[in-house]
Write a protein that holds these residues in place. Structure first.
Motif, PDB file in Angstrom:
ATOM      1  N   THR A 149      14.675   0.937   1.990  1.00  0.00           N
ATOM      2  CA  THR A 149      13.433   1.050   1.034  1.00  0.00           C
ATOM      3  C   THR A 149      13.031   2.509   1.707  1.00  0.00           C
ATOM      4  O   THR A 149      13.311   2.971   2.767  1.00  0.00           O
ATOM      5  N   ALA A 150      12.162   3.075   0.889  1.00  0.00           N
ATOM      6  CA  ALA A 150      11.203   4.158   1.095  1.00  0.00           C
ATOM      7  C   ALA A 150      10.375   3.807   2.569  1.00  0.00           C
ATOM      8  O   ALA A 150      10.328   4.663   3.386  1.00  0.00           O
ATOM      9  N   LYS A 151       9.794   2.666   2.624  1.00  0.00           N
ATOM     10  CA  LYS A 151       9.355   2.214   3.593  1.00  0.00           C
ATOM     11  C   LYS A 151      10.072   2.140   5.055  1.00  0.00           C
ATOM     12  O   LYS A 151       9.670   2.810   6.120  1.00  0.00           O
ATOM     13  N   ALA A 174       7.421  13.630   2.906  1.00  0.00           N
ATOM     14  CA  ALA A 174       7.846  12.949   1.790  1.00  0.00           C
ATOM     15  C   ALA A 174       8.834  13.499   0.931  1.00  0.00           C
ATOM     16  O   ALA A 174       9.827  12.773   0.516  1.00  0.00           O
ATOM     17  N   SER A 175       8.987  14.896   1.047  1.00  0.00           N
ATOM     18  CA  SER A 175      10.152  15.830   0.316  1.00  0.00           C
ATOM     19  C   SER A 175      11.442  15.270   1.324  1.00  0.00           C
ATOM     20  O   SER A 175      12.600  15.130   0.471  1.00  0.00           O
ATOM     21  N   TYR A 176      11.231  15.348   2.535  1.00  0.00           N
ATOM     22  CA  TYR A 176      12.632  15.014   3.277  1.00  0.00           C
ATOM     23  C   TYR A 176      13.115  13.557   2.862  1.00  0.00           C
ATOM     24  O   TYR A 176      14.006  13.295   2.883  1.00  0.00           O
ATOM     25  N   LEU A 177      12.148  12.666   2.879  1.00  0.00           N
ATOM     26  CA  LEU A 177      12.302  11.046   2.464  1.00  0.00           C
ATOM     27  C   LEU A 177      12.823  10.891   1.006  1.00  0.00           C
ATOM     28  O   LEU A 177      13.191  10.042   0.642  1.00  0.00           O
ATOM     29  N   GLU A 182       2.224  10.936  -2.563  1.00  0.00           N
ATOM     30  CA  GLU A 182       1.252   9.963  -2.973  1.00  0.00           C
ATOM     31  C   GLU A 182       2.030   8.538  -2.519  1.00  0.00           C
ATOM     32  O   GLU A 182       1.124   7.645  -2.140  1.00  0.00           O
ATOM     33  N   PHE A 183       3.106   8.481  -2.729  1.00  0.00           N
ATOM     34  CA  PHE A 183       3.786   7.268  -2.428  1.00  0.00           C
ATOM     35  C   PHE A 183       4.005   6.944  -0.906  1.00  0.00           C
ATOM     36  O   PHE A 183       3.862   5.872  -0.391  1.00  0.00           O
ATOM     37  N   LEU A 184       4.073   8.177  -0.216  1.00  0.00           N
ATOM     38  CA  LEU A 184       4.023   8.279   1.404  1.00  0.00           C
ATOM     39  C   LEU A 184       2.974   7.849   1.938  1.00  0.00           C
ATOM     40  O   LEU A 184       2.823   6.914   2.579  1.00  0.00           O
ATOM     41  N   LYS A 186       0.677   5.755   0.212  1.00  0.00           N
ATOM     42  CA  LYS A 186       0.687   4.236   0.074  1.00  0.00           C
ATOM     43  C   LYS A 186       1.572   3.652   1.019  1.00  0.00           C
ATOM     44  O   LYS A 186       1.019   2.492   1.535  1.00  0.00           O
ATOM     45  N   ILE A 187       2.511   3.925   1.319  1.00  0.00           N
ATOM     46  CA  ILE A 187       3.433   3.252   2.506  1.00  0.00           C
ATOM     47  C   ILE A 187       2.562   3.310   3.659  1.00  0.00           C
ATOM     48  O   ILE A 187       2.513   2.172   4.585  1.00  0.00           O
ATOM     49  N   LYS A 188       1.972   4.598   4.159  1.00  0.00           N
ATOM     50  CA  LYS A 188       1.202   4.619   5.639  1.00  0.00           C
ATOM     51  C   LYS A 188       0.038   3.532   5.498  1.00  0.00           C
ATOM     52  O   LYS A 188      -0.374   2.945   6.323  1.00  0.00           O
ATOM     53  N   SER A 189      -0.660   3.489   4.170  1.00  0.00           N
ATOM     54  CA  SER A 189      -1.630   2.432   4.151  1.00  0.00           C
ATOM     55  C   SER A 189      -1.391   1.019   4.416  1.00  0.00           C
ATOM     56  O   SER A 189      -1.959   0.441   5.038  1.00  0.00           O
ATOM     57  N   GLN A 190      -0.171   0.897   3.831  1.00  0.00           N
ATOM     58  CA  GLN A 190       0.303  -0.645   3.785  1.00  0.00           C
ATOM     59  C   GLN A 190       0.779  -0.955   5.417  1.00  0.00           C
ATOM     60  O   GLN A 190       0.439  -2.075   5.928  1.00  0.00           O
ATOM     61  N   LEU A 191       1.139  -0.041   5.907  1.00  0.00           N
ATOM     62  CA  LEU A 191       1.489  -0.011   7.401  1.00  0.00           C
ATOM     63  C   LEU A 191       0.274  -0.251   8.138  1.00  0.00           C
ATOM     64  O   LEU A 191       0.527  -0.963   9.266  1.00  0.00           O
ATOM     65  N   ILE A 192      -0.778   0.473   7.876  1.00  0.00           N
ATOM     66  CA  ILE A 192      -1.957   0.087   8.692  1.00  0.00           C
ATOM     67  C   ILE A 192      -2.686  -1.167   8.500  1.00  0.00           C
ATOM     68  O   ILE A 192      -3.014  -1.759   9.488  1.00  0.00           O
TER      69      ILE A 192
END
Length: 195
Positions: A149-151, A174-177, A182-184, A186-192
């Motif tokens: 997954t992206a995460k 984000a471009s590399y992934l 915006e999605f990156l 969101k992922i970082k917020s979830q991880l926090i």
């Protein structure tokens, strides 16, 4: 010869070199400094060097027909960067390589590297092993892109390249992934929240 010491350290991880061989390498390389934002090669130009990074950071990328940037890789100290397809085939480059920071490299021109392969045959071994490792890393990245997954891809990126994550803007990660910034975010917020 002090300027090539980081390069020699890299070589010594795989091969032993005599003083005469070191002198040959020193004579056939060039130390080059780039400013932040400068290009080592631009798409469509001929890539005539392979570059060992002494200091700094580069990104290798393409720009699609809509003007969207797609980052293929980052390179930092003690890594190599080049548009290998252009360098080997002597065709126009498919990629841009741009300096993200002031960057200092040791450059081998195509012609000088071919001469060094004859003068210092051990370099054939070093570069073969280097290319094998690069191929394995590229294959693993393809597998990650298909199976994670992206995460999970972001966590793998942070784990594999912790020294890069803090040096480059998040939109480039984000471009590399292959995701939006915006999605990156969101992922970082979830991880926090998960901590």
């Amino acid at each position: 010869m002090l300027h090539i010491e980081p390069l020699l350290k890299s070589f010594r991880s795989t091969i032993d070199l005599t003083e005469d061989e070191i002198s040959l390498i020193d004579r056939r390389t060039v130390l080059r400094k780039y400013l932040k934002g400068q290009y080592i090669v631009q798409q469509g130009d001929f890539c005539n060097t392979t570059n060992f990074i002494i200091s700094g950071c580069t990104k290798t990328f393409v720009i699609d027909e809509e003007g969207q940037e797609h980052i293929i890789m980052f390179s930092i100290e003690n890594w190599w960067t080049s548009d290998l397809g252009s360098f080997v085939s002597r065709n126009p480059a498919d990629y841009h390589i741009q300096c993200m920071e002031p960057t200092e490299v040791i450059q081998f021109t195509y012609e000088n590297l071919q001469l060094l392969y004859q003068e210092v045959p051990k370099l054939n071994v070093f570069f073969r092993i280097l290319l094998e490792k690069a191929l394995v890393a590229a294959q693993k990245r393809i597998i990650r892109n298909f199976s994670l997954t992206a995460k999970e891809r972001y966590l793998a990126f942070k784990s594999l390249y912790p020294e890069i994550d803090s040096r480059i803007p998040q939109y480039m990660i984000a471009s590399y992934l292959g995701i939006t910034k915006e999605f990156l975010s969101k992922i970082k917020s979830q991880l926090i929240l998960e901590q």
